[in-house]
Design a protein around this motif. Structure first.
Motif, PDB file in Angstrom:
ATOM      1  N   LEU A  64       0.812  -1.217   0.000  1.00 47.63           N
ATOM      2  CA  LEU A  64       0.000   0.000   0.000  1.00 47.63           C
ATOM      3  C   LEU A  64       0.846   1.267   0.000  1.00 47.63           C
ATOM      4  O   LEU A  64       0.341   2.358  -0.278  1.00 47.63           O
ATOM      5  CB  LEU A  64      -0.915   0.021   1.232  1.00 47.63           C
ATOM      6  CG  LEU A  64      -1.853  -1.175   1.414  1.00 47.63           C
ATOM      7  CD1 LEU A  64      -2.603  -1.047   2.742  1.00 47.63           C
ATOM      8  CD2 LEU A  64      -2.819  -1.291   0.246  1.00 47.63           C
ATOM      9  N   LEU A  65       2.128   1.135   0.314  1.00 46.90           N
ATOM     10  CA  LEU A  65       2.995   2.295   0.488  1.00 46.90           C
ATOM     11  C   LEU A  65       3.376   2.937  -0.834  1.00 46.90           C
ATOM     12  O   LEU A  65       3.526   2.261  -1.848  1.00 46.90           O
ATOM     13  CB  LEU A  65       4.241   1.900   1.269  1.00 46.90           C
ATOM     14  CG  LEU A  65       3.978   1.437   2.697  1.00 46.90           C
ATOM     15  CD1 LEU A  65       5.230   0.842   3.312  1.00 46.90           C
ATOM     16  CD2 LEU A  65       3.462   2.590   3.545  1.00 46.90           C
ATOM     17  N   GLN A  66       3.552   4.262  -0.768  1.00 48.93           N
ATOM     18  CA  GLN A  66       3.986   5.061  -1.912  1.00 48.93           C
ATOM     19  C   GLN A  66       5.194   5.891  -1.504  1.00 48.93           C
ATOM     20  O   GLN A  66       5.410   6.141  -0.306  1.00 48.93           O
ATOM     21  CB  GLN A  66       2.871   6.015  -2.354  1.00 48.93           C
ATOM     22  CG  GLN A  66       1.620   5.347  -2.832  1.00 48.93           C
ATOM     23  CD  GLN A  66       0.532   6.360  -3.187  1.00 48.93           C
ATOM     24  OE1 GLN A  66       0.737   7.564  -3.157  1.00 48.93           O
ATOM     25  NE2 GLN A  66      -0.638   5.856  -3.527  1.00 48.93           N
ATOM     26  N   ALA A  67       5.948   6.333  -2.505  1.00 47.44           N
ATOM     27  CA  ALA A  67       7.084   7.215  -2.221  1.00 47.44           C
ATOM     28  C   ALA A  67       6.576   8.436  -1.457  1.00 47.44           C
ATOM     29  O   ALA A  67       5.540   9.010  -1.791  1.00 47.44           O
ATOM     30  CB  ALA A  67       7.769   7.638  -3.514  1.00 47.44           C
ATOM     31  N   GLY A  68       7.281   8.784  -0.415  1.00 48.75           N
ATOM     32  CA  GLY A  68       6.901   9.909   0.432  1.00 48.75           C
ATOM     33  C   GLY A  68       6.189   9.500   1.707  1.00 48.75           C
ATOM     34  O   GLY A  68       6.016  10.315   2.610  1.00 48.75           O
ATOM     35  N   ASP A  69       5.769   8.240   1.810  1.00 48.16           N
ATOM     36  CA  ASP A  69       5.097   7.787   3.027  1.00 48.16           C
ATOM     37  C   ASP A  69       6.088   7.702   4.179  1.00 48.16           C
ATOM     38  O   ASP A  69       7.230   7.268   4.005  1.00 48.16           O
ATOM     39  CB  ASP A  69       4.435   6.421   2.816  1.00 48.16           C
ATOM     40  CG  ASP A  69       3.163   6.519   1.971  1.00 48.16           C
ATOM     41  OD1 ASP A  69       2.600   7.629   1.850  1.00 48.16           O
ATOM     42  OD2 ASP A  69       2.733   5.477   1.445  1.00 48.16           O
ATOM     43  N   VAL A  70       5.628   8.104   5.354  1.00 45.58           N
ATOM     44  CA  VAL A  70       6.452   8.104   6.563  1.00 45.58           C
ATOM     45  C   VAL A  70       5.705   7.347   7.655  1.00 45.58           C
ATOM     46  O   VAL A  70       4.550   7.646   7.951  1.00 45.58           O
ATOM     47  CB  VAL A  70       6.746   9.550   7.035  1.00 45.58           C
ATOM     48  CG1 VAL A  70       7.531   9.544   8.334  1.00 45.58           C
ATOM     49  CG2 VAL A  70       7.471  10.331   5.949  1.00 45.58           C
ATOM     50  N   LEU A  71       6.398   6.364   8.248  1.00 46.51           N
ATOM     51  CA  LEU A  71       5.837   5.569   9.343  1.00 46.51           C
ATOM     52  C   LEU A  71       6.712   5.783  10.564  1.00 46.51           C
ATOM     53  O   LEU A  71       7.920   5.523  10.521  1.00 46.51           O
ATOM     54  CB  LEU A  71       5.817   4.093   8.964  1.00 46.51           C
ATOM     55  CG  LEU A  71       5.176   3.748   7.625  1.00 46.51           C
ATOM     56  CD1 LEU A  71       5.354   2.275   7.319  1.00 46.51           C
ATOM     57  CD2 LEU A  71       3.707   4.127   7.622  1.00 46.51           C
ATOM     58  N   LEU A  72       6.123   6.257  11.647  1.00 48.12           N
ATOM     59  CA  LEU A  72       6.857   6.493  12.887  1.00 48.12           C
ATOM     60  C   LEU A  72       6.455   5.435  13.894  1.00 48.12           C
ATOM     61  O   LEU A  72       5.300   5.368  14.312  1.00 48.12           O
ATOM     62  CB  LEU A  72       6.561   7.896  13.422  1.00 48.12           C
ATOM     63  CG  LEU A  72       6.862   9.052  12.467  1.00 48.12           C
ATOM     64  CD1 LEU A  72       6.610  10.387  13.154  1.00 48.12           C
ATOM     65  CD2 LEU A  72       8.286   8.979  11.926  1.00 48.12           C
ATOM     66  N   LEU A  73       7.422   4.591  14.277  1.00 41.63           N
ATOM     67  CA  LEU A  73       7.179   3.455  15.156  1.00 41.63           C
ATOM     68  C   LEU A  73       7.741   3.730  16.542  1.00 41.63           C
ATOM     69  O   LEU A  73       8.903   4.137  16.671  1.00 41.63           O
ATOM     70  CB  LEU A  73       7.841   2.192  14.597  1.00 41.63           C
ATOM     71  CG  LEU A  73       7.188   1.490  13.409  1.00 41.63           C
ATOM     72  CD1 LEU A  73       7.018   2.386  12.212  1.00 41.63           C
ATOM     73  CD2 LEU A  73       7.971   0.258  13.044  1.00 41.63           C
ATOM     74  N   ASP A  74       6.929   3.504  17.541  1.00 39.10           N
ATOM     75  CA  ASP A  74       7.362   3.644  18.927  1.00 39.10           C
ATOM     76  C   ASP A  74       6.836   2.477  19.739  1.00 39.10           C
ATOM     77  O   ASP A  74       5.832   1.866  19.388  1.00 39.10           O
ATOM     78  CB  ASP A  74       6.861   4.968  19.526  1.00 39.10           C
ATOM     79  CG  ASP A  74       7.667   6.142  19.019  1.00 39.10           C
ATOM     80  OD1 ASP A  74       8.874   6.186  19.288  1.00 39.10           O
ATOM     81  OD2 ASP A  74       7.083   7.003  18.332  1.00 39.10           O
ATOM     82  N   GLY A  75       7.531   2.194  20.820  1.00 37.94           N
ATOM     83  CA  GLY A  75       7.153   1.107  21.712  1.00 37.94           C
ATOM     84  C   GLY A  75       8.393   0.591  22.408  1.00 37.94           C
ATOM     85  O   GLY A  75       9.515   0.816  21.957  1.00 37.94           O
ATOM     86  N   GLU A  76       8.171  -0.112  23.484  1.00 38.08           N
ATOM     87  CA  GLU A  76       9.294  -0.610  24.267  1.00 38.08           C
ATOM     88  C   GLU A  76      10.087  -1.667  23.508  1.00 38.08           C
ATOM     89  O   GLU A  76       9.637  -2.180  22.483  1.00 38.08           O
ATOM     90  CB  GLU A  76       8.795  -1.145  25.604  1.00 38.08           C
ATOM     91  CG  GLU A  76       7.802  -2.291  25.460  1.00 38.08           C
ATOM     92  CD  GLU A  76       7.068  -2.592  26.752  1.00 38.08           C
ATOM     93  OE1 GLU A  76       7.721  -2.803  27.785  1.00 38.08           O
ATOM     94  OE2 GLU A  76       5.831  -2.624  26.713  1.00 38.08           O
ATOM     95  N   LEU A  77      11.268  -1.976  24.014  1.00 32.31           N
ATOM     96  CA  LEU A  77      12.088  -3.038  23.429  1.00 32.31           C
ATOM     97  C   LEU A  77      11.289  -4.334  23.375  1.00 32.31           C
ATOM     98  O   LEU A  77      10.574  -4.668  24.320  1.00 32.31           O
ATOM     99  CB  LEU A  77      13.336  -3.279  24.285  1.00 32.31           C
ATOM    100  CG  LEU A  77      14.514  -2.340  24.070  1.00 32.31           C
ATOM    101  CD1 LEU A  77      15.581  -2.597  25.131  1.00 32.31           C
ATOM    102  CD2 LEU A  77      15.098  -2.486  22.689  1.00 32.31           C
ATOM    103  N   GLY A  78      11.391  -5.028  22.261  1.00 31.31           N
ATOM    104  CA  GLY A  78      10.720  -6.319  22.128  1.00 31.31           C
ATOM    105  C   GLY A  78       9.242  -6.249  21.802  1.00 31.31           C
ATOM    106  O   GLY A  78       8.548  -7.263  21.817  1.00 31.31           O
TER     107      GLY A  78
END
Length: 156
Positions: free
Chosen positions: A23-37
């Motif tokens: 589904l991704l296109q050039a310019g898409d930004v995904l910011l992932l957060d969460g604890e280790l593991g």
């Protein structure tokens, strides 16, 4: 309103990422957060495969930004060992994002340096194998991506 999902294994977390990749296109930004593991890297590995990338994707302790080529170029930033937000500013992530898909793990470490339009993904550790994932779109393109992914995730 955010979308909340649960996975029962690392393989399910990977599979969700794999569904997002096409589904991704050039310019898409995904910011992932969460604890280790909590599944951030496993999800990113699924995204990579969904983009047609066969090279191994891992979180490196020494590299802030890795690049992989598939249907689109994937830029994978891991800010875990970040010592200063200035290190992220030097990476020029908004410019990098325009050239491909940008996935940033540990985005909260330099939130002020992140592109304004993005899809937030918050991972939570729910148990030995269970993980939670909450997605929240920020911006027009992120909302379109969110809606497409939500439809796909809920139909399977």
């Amino acid at each position: 309103m955010p979308l909340t999902l649960r996975t029962a294994s690392a393989d399910e977390t990977f599979a969700l990422g794999q569904k997002l990749g096409p589904l991704l296109q050039a310019g898409d930004v995904l910011l992932l957060d969460g604890e280790l593991g909590s599944g951030k890297t496993r999800f990113t590995q699924g995204i990579a495969l969904g983009l047609g990338i066969t090279d191994p994707v891992k979180s490196s302790s020494f590299i802030l930004l890795a690049e992989y080529q598939g249907r689109l170029r994937l830029y994978h930033a891991d800010l875990y060992r970040l010592e200063s937000p200035q290190e992220v500013a030097d990476l020029s992530l908004p410019e990098v994002a325009a050239e491909g898909v940008l996935v940033v793990e540990w985005a909260d470490r330099a939130r002020q340096e992140m592109p304004a339009e993005h899809l937030d993904l918050r991972f939570t550790y729910l148990g030995e194998t269970e993980r939670g994932l909450e997605l929240t779109p920020h911006g027009r393109r992120a909302e379109v991506l969110f809606d497409e992914f939500k439809e796909m995730a809920q139909s399977s």
